[in-house]
Design an enzyme around this catalytic site. Structure first.
Site, PDB file in Angstrom:
ATOM      1  N   ILE A 125      66.919  68.528  51.646  1.00  0.00           N
ATOM      2  CA  ILE A 125      65.833  67.796  50.996  1.00  0.00           C
ATOM      3  C   ILE A 125      64.670  67.581  51.957  1.00  0.00           C
ATOM      4  O   ILE A 125      63.499  67.673  51.573  1.00  0.00           O
ATOM      5  CB  ILE A 125      66.355  66.464  50.444  1.00  0.00           C
ATOM      6  CG1 ILE A 125      67.325  66.715  49.276  1.00  0.00           C
ATOM      7  CG2 ILE A 125      65.212  65.559  49.999  1.00  0.00           C
ATOM      8  CD1 ILE A 125      68.101  65.486  48.842  1.00  0.00           C
TER       9      ILE A 125
ATOM     10  N   ASP B 263      63.984  65.376  63.418  1.00  0.00           N
ATOM     11  CA  ASP B 263      65.326  65.881  63.133  1.00  0.00           C
ATOM     12  C   ASP B 263      66.170  65.860  64.397  1.00  0.00           C
ATOM     13  O   ASP B 263      65.665  66.001  65.520  1.00  0.00           O
ATOM     14  CB  ASP B 263      65.266  67.300  62.570  1.00  0.00           C
ATOM     15  CG  ASP B 263      66.505  67.655  61.767  1.00  0.00           C
ATOM     16  OD1 ASP B 263      66.455  67.572  60.526  1.00  0.00           O
ATOM     17  OD2 ASP B 263      67.539  67.992  62.383  1.00  0.00           O
TER      18      ASP B 263
ATOM     19  N   ASN C 269      64.437  60.055  54.840  1.00  0.00           N
ATOM     20  CA  ASN C 269      65.348  60.998  54.182  1.00  0.00           C
ATOM     21  C   ASN C 269      66.704  61.104  54.866  1.00  0.00           C
ATOM     22  O   ASN C 269      67.711  61.371  54.208  1.00  0.00           O
ATOM     23  CB  ASN C 269      64.690  62.381  54.146  1.00  0.00           C
ATOM     24  CG  ASN C 269      65.670  63.474  53.795  1.00  0.00           C
ATOM     25  OD1 ASN C 269      66.198  63.535  52.676  1.00  0.00           O
ATOM     26  ND2 ASN C 269      65.956  64.349  54.756  1.00  0.00           N
TER      27      ASN C 269
ATOM     28  N   SER D 119      70.528  57.401  46.597  1.00  0.00           N
ATOM     29  CA  SER D 119      71.542  58.254  45.986  1.00  0.00           C
ATOM     30  C   SER D 119      72.033  57.567  44.723  1.00  0.00           C
ATOM     31  O   SER D 119      72.002  56.337  44.627  1.00  0.00           O
ATOM     32  CB  SER D 119      72.728  58.451  46.946  1.00  0.00           C
ATOM     33  OG  SER D 119      73.837  59.036  46.287  1.00  0.00           O
TER      34      SER D 119
ATOM     35  N   TYR E 125      78.865  54.785  52.419  1.00  0.00           N
ATOM     36  CA  TYR E 125      77.661  55.502  51.996  1.00  0.00           C
ATOM     37  C   TYR E 125      77.061  54.855  50.748  1.00  0.00           C
ATOM     38  O   TYR E 125      75.858  54.579  50.691  1.00  0.00           O
ATOM     39  CB  TYR E 125      78.002  56.965  51.729  1.00  0.00           C
ATOM     40  CG  TYR E 125      76.831  57.826  51.319  1.00  0.00           C
ATOM     41  CD1 TYR E 125      75.933  58.295  52.271  1.00  0.00           C
ATOM     42  CD2 TYR E 125      76.635  58.187  49.989  1.00  0.00           C
ATOM     43  CE1 TYR E 125      74.869  59.100  51.907  1.00  0.00           C
ATOM     44  CE2 TYR E 125      75.579  58.991  49.616  1.00  0.00           C
ATOM     45  CZ  TYR E 125      74.696  59.448  50.580  1.00  0.00           C
ATOM     46  OH  TYR E 125      73.634  60.240  50.212  1.00  0.00           O
TER      47      TYR E 125
ATOM     48  N   LYS F  83      73.476  52.910  50.496  1.00  0.00           N
ATOM     49  CA  LYS F  83      72.429  53.391  49.594  1.00  0.00           C
ATOM     50  C   LYS F  83      72.046  52.308  48.570  1.00  0.00           C
ATOM     51  O   LYS F  83      70.883  52.215  48.170  1.00  0.00           O
ATOM     52  CB  LYS F  83      72.881  54.667  48.888  1.00  0.00           C
ATOM     53  CG  LYS F  83      73.011  55.875  49.817  1.00  0.00           C
ATOM     54  CD  LYS F  83      71.698  56.222  50.496  1.00  0.00           C
ATOM     55  CE  LYS F  83      71.797  57.511  51.281  1.00  0.00           C
ATOM     56  NZ  LYS F  83      70.514  57.879  51.928  1.00  0.00           N
TER      57      LYS F  83
ATOM     58  N   LEU G 217      72.079  70.972  45.596  1.00  0.00           N
ATOM     59  CA  LEU G 217      72.679  72.103  46.296  1.00  0.00           C
ATOM     60  C   LEU G 217      71.975  72.369  47.626  1.00  0.00           C
ATOM     61  O   LEU G 217      71.331  73.406  47.831  1.00  0.00           O
ATOM     62  CB  LEU G 217      72.663  73.334  45.395  1.00  0.00           C
ATOM     63  CG  LEU G 217      73.491  73.189  44.112  1.00  0.00           C
ATOM     64  CD1 LEU G 217      73.374  74.444  43.254  1.00  0.00           C
ATOM     65  CD2 LEU G 217      74.944  72.890  44.438  1.00  0.00           C
ATOM     66  N   THR G 218      72.117  71.411  48.520  1.00  0.00           N
ATOM     67  CA  THR G 218      71.638  71.570  49.883  1.00  0.00           C
ATOM     68  C   THR G 218      72.619  72.459  50.653  1.00  0.00           C
ATOM     69  O   THR G 218      73.749  72.680  50.212  1.00  0.00           O
ATOM     70  CB  THR G 218      71.555  70.210  50.580  1.00  0.00           C
ATOM     71  OG1 THR G 218      72.878  69.642  50.635  1.00  0.00           O
ATOM     72  CG2 THR G 218      70.632  69.257  49.823  1.00  0.00           C
TER      73      THR G 218
END
Length: 262
Positions: A18, A37, A90, A145, A158, A162, A192-193
């Site tokens: 993403i 990153d 992100n 998410s 997680y 979120k 679909l990463t």
């Protein structure tokens, strides 16, 4: 479209999935992107590709678990560009070998999970708000998410992080709106990463697709399009909201797939 001409964006987790799609989308519409990153080689490779294509990008090493890395990222952006118009929080994820159901959670993983998925977003938002206030406006987009709305049989940390990020979005929007700073979130379903394709078996992907209202799963570009909308002036009267982008996975009674696809 040139919706981001003369705008400067920070995108965390910018080198894949993403984050990569968002970086490509913002630069394609005239914006400069500071690509933050953890995977330095991948980040620099993507930056070279985009620079050859005449995009304005700056790759920066970034660890979401380290507050000093957050501070350095913002300082580097201001030194290079003198402004910050957009922050896309992100970066995120979890280790499902440790982030299990409530009975078998690895309690020693708590800090790492929340630092990655929540604390970095809190601190980066805190750091960019003064610059945005001086500029008389800005945008923060948090990547949440559907796990922040729904329960699951694993990924407890997680989902909890979120859910907190979704409410952080409301708090940030409430507290910064008078500075003309907007804050919204995007809550993707299964996308679909590269990570999803690597870690989720084909059978799992088929199950998700079966329960979607739409007959396909999401691509990173679908989420990037939502982020670009929220960060643009087209959404100028929209703040504190979470846009669910999940192909209709969470809109219906869970028995629909069984009744309509026997």
């Amino acid at each position: 479209m040139q919706r981001f001409k003369d705008k400067v964006a920070i995108v965390t987790g910018a080198a894949s999935g993403i984050g990569e799609a968002t970086t490509r989308r913002i630069t394609s519409e005239g914006g400069a992107v500071v690509m933050a990153d953890f995977v330095k080689d991948r980040n620099e490779l993507l930056a070279r590709e985009l620079t050859i294509a005449k995009a304005n990008v700056l790759p920066v090493y970034f660890s979401a678990e380290e507050t000093e890395s957050c501070r350095k990222l913002v300082e580097t952006t201001l030194e290079r560009y003198g402004r910050i118009d957009i922050l896309v929080n992100n970066v995120g994820g979890t280790d499902l070998q440790r982030d299990k159901d409530i009975e078998t959670l690895d309690i020693t993983y708590f800090d790492q999970a929340f630092h990655l998925n929540l604390r970095s977003a809190v601190y980066l938002s805190q750091l960019v708000i003064p610059a945005m206030s001086r500029q008389k406006g800005g945008n923060i987009v948090n990547i949440a998410s559907i796990g922040g709305f729904t329960g699951d049989f694993r990924g407890t940390y997680y989902g909890a992080a979120k859910a907190a990020l979704i409410n952080l979005t409301r708090y940030t929007a409430t507290q910064t709106g008078h500075h003309n700073i907007r804050c919204n979130a995007v809550a993707p379903g299964l996308v679909l990463t590269p990570a999803a394709l690597k870690n989720l078996p084909e059978e799992t992907r088929r199950i998700f697709a079966r329960h979607n209202a739409l007959p396909y799963l999401g691509e990173p570009q679908d989420i990037a399009a939502a982020v670009a909308f929220l960060a643009s002036e087209e959404a100028r009267y929209l703040t504190g909201q979470t846009l669910v982008v999940d192909g209709g996975l969470t809109i219906h009674n869970p028995t629909v797939a069984d009744f309509t696809n026997p």
